[in-house]
Design a protein around this motif. Structure first.
Motif, short mmCIF file in Angstrom:
data_model
loop_
_atom_site.label_atom_id
_atom_site.label_comp_id
_atom_site.label_asym_id
_atom_site.label_seq_id
_atom_site.Cartn_x
_atom_site.Cartn_y
_atom_site.Cartn_z
N GLN A 252 0.69 -1.12 -0.05
CA GLN A 252 -0.25 0.09 0.02
C GLN A 252 0.82 1.25 -0.05
OE1 GLN A 252 -3.47 -0.22 -0.47
NE2 GLN A 252 -3.32 2.08 -0.50
N ASP A 256 0.42 4.52 -2.41
CA ASP A 256 0.05 5.75 -1.78
C ASP A 256 1.15 6.84 -2.15
OD1 ASP A 256 -2.22 4.65 -1.05
OD2 ASP A 256 -1.45 4.47 1.17
N THR A 257 2.56 6.41 -2.04
CA THR A 257 3.64 7.29 -1.85
C THR A 257 4.37 7.15 -3.30
OG1 THR A 257 3.65 7.13 0.62
CG2 THR A 257 5.60 7.99 -0.68
#
Length: 544
Positions: A252, A256-257
């Motif tokens: 994740q 997300d990053t």
């Protein structure tokens, strides 16, 4: 508030009598004088310590509290007395140590060697120590996709660090991340490590064309980034944004990053990239890991040919066992022994070698202020690498005899002239890649640690039994790969080194008892699981 009367009465409580008036200083002085005259030894003639003790005792006697403080006074006196006297502690108490904390395997071998040589047991240990798998069906979840891929979100470049199998972990993780982010993966670069010191590139170890072809419907893989994109960074990789990702980050985090920056830059790099993806990942991510590990990563043609040649030669030398042989992954190289901080029987020379190796490989890590090395505790906790002698003792205790063919996979054994002698005595048919090949055959791989490890990997992969002695990436990959290759059933020995440390520390043990103890320490950890029917992801390298 008045105290209650404790004597029986008519039911009425009477107040306590008033306290006595305080004596004047003159009266107290006269009483002290009388006391001093009443006892034959005056306080003034004693030392300071004696006077203090005498005053305390006088107060206690006067207050009648001696019965409460008598135990305390007795213990204090005993401690004072013991502090002034010296005692000779028996050796039995002084030398008390934890069983298994000292390396005494050579003494055990000397004790058991005669009976071991006289044991003419003809049991076929290779076939008898495992129960045969019953029924079941196994199919891995690495089905390939068919059809085209959507437009790529950009390019990901990773730098894999470590040795052969740590780099392999990085490759599998990079394939999984690139597939999850719908990115194009650039062929990973291998970082030159100060310990392994191998400058090999991806194509020197793996079949690059086969790798790209196998993954074409799941993940785009290219050899290099297009020139028009590199112009944005002046054709210099150091200008490309580099993510410093924490170890075992969840998938994740990448979504997300990493993904937003990838969409913005169209080209990112991640360095270093060893163990940068969590074990716990969605099924689709695990599928890509497995596809890369067990299908796409095939050794380069020269390495594969040499490995298969050695497998054939081992089977020829194992004709008396139906072509079956044992492979042993022995981690007893100098750097491994030094890092473990364990002590063997090499004396002052060994201590000097280990101190030099630690400083050479880990500069000051083991000599920091407050750092205490605990070799005994390490051995008891099963953290000491097994010596060649201990591997031999373990296998002979399991029932493998002199006729057993063994392939030894390892780097350069520390002090091999001394340590290898007992193992060869117990198993004269033992072979290494150096013994199975001529100098000319091995020359192209000799000075490359990763290529030599790849040859060992191939021979171990096809053995009837695999023995792991220290853990690490090499055996973890082999455990999973062998299960994949043998339809879920693989014969692997993973000894309980905590129990072995205790048994090896008992030179007085009898031969029969020794065999039963070794069986208990090893057979209960045999990896002979048979995967039940179903669609399972076999990835032992990532799941310990």
């Amino acid at each position: 508030m008045h105290a209650k009367n404790r004597l029986p009465s008519s039911g009425h409580n009477t107040p306590s009598p008033p306290a006595s008036p305080l004596r004047s200083p003159r009266f107290r002085h006269s009483r002290a004088g009388k006391s001093a005259g009443r006892f034959p030894f005056a306080v003034s003639n004693r030392s300071v310590a004696q006077r203090v003790a005498w005053i305390v005792l006088s107060v206690l006697l006067r207050r009648q509290g001696v019965f409460l403080f008598a135990p305390l006074l007795y213990i204090s006196g005993m401690l004072f007395y013991m502090g002034t006297e010296s005692f000779d502690v028996p050796d039995v108490i002084k030398v008390r140590r934890t069983p298994g904390s000292v390396y005494r395997s050579p003494e055990l071998y000397a004790k058991l060697r005669h009976e071991m040589e006289a044991d003419n047991s003809t049991s076929d240990a290779i076939s008898s120590v495992w129960k045969h798998a019953k029924g079941g069906d196994w199919r891995p979840c690495i089905n390939k996709f068919s059809g085209g891929l959507p437009e790529s979100n950009g390019y990901i470049y990773v730098e894999a660090n470590g040795g052969l199998n740590q780099q392999r972990t990085s490759i599998c993780n990079a394939v999984a991340v690139a597939g999850y982010l719908n990115a194009t993966l650039v062929i990973p670069s291998f970082h030159f490590h100060s310990i392994w010191r191998d400058p090999s590139k991806f194509s020197d170890i793996y079949d690059e064309e086969f790798f790209v072809k196998t993954l074409e419907n799941d993940v785009r893989v290219v050899e290099s980034v297009p020139g028009y994109l590199m112009e944005r960074f002046d054709h210099n990789l150091t200008n490309v944004f580099n993510f410093r990702i924490k170890a075992y980050s969840p998938i994740q985090y990448y979504k997300d990053t990493v993904l937003p920056r990838l969409l913005e830059e169209k080209f990112i790099r991640i360095s270093p990239f060893a163990n940068r993806l969590s074990f716990d990942a969605p099924r689709d991510v695990q599928r890509l890991r497995c596809l890369a590990n067990y299908e796409a990563l095939r050794f380069s043609k020269p390495l594969l040919t040499m490995g298969e040649t050695l497998v054939s030669r081992m089977k020829e030398r194992s004709a008396n066992n139906g072509g079956k042989y044992i492979s042993v992954h022995l981690r007893f190289e100098e750097d491994m022994v030094a890092f473990s901080c364990c002590v063997y029987d090499g004396g002052a020379r060994e201590r000097e070698d280990m101190e030099a190796a630690r400083e050479r490989g880990w500069k000051g890590k083991f000599t920091k202020p407050g750092r205490v090395l605990q070799p005994g505790a390490n051995r008891v906790n099963g953290k000491c690498p097994l010596t060649p002698l201990e591997v031999g003792l373990m296998l002979r205790g399991m029932g493998f005899d002199k006729s057993t063919s063994i392939f030894l996979a390892s780097g350069k054994i520390y002090d091999s002239e001394r340590h290898m002698v007992p193992l060869v005595e117990m198993f004269p048919l033992l072979q290494t890649k150096e013994m199975l090949t001529s100098a000319e055959e091995l020359a192209p791989f000799k000075n490359y640690s990763s290529r030599m490890a790849a040859i060992d990997y191939t021979v171990c992969l096809h053995s009837e039994v695999f023995v792991t002695t220290q853990g690490g990436n090499f055996p973890h990959f082999l455990l999973g790969h062998r299960r994949y290759l043998f339809n879920g059933h693989s014969k692997t020995i993973k000894p309980d080194k905590r129990k072995l440390a205790v048994y090896f520390d008992n030179p007085k043990i009898g031969y029969d008892s020794y065999i039963s103890y070794i069986t208990y320490a090893v057979l209960n950890k045999l990896d002979c699981k048979y995967v039940q029917p179903g669609c399972l992801v076999m990835l032992l390298v990532f799941v310990q």
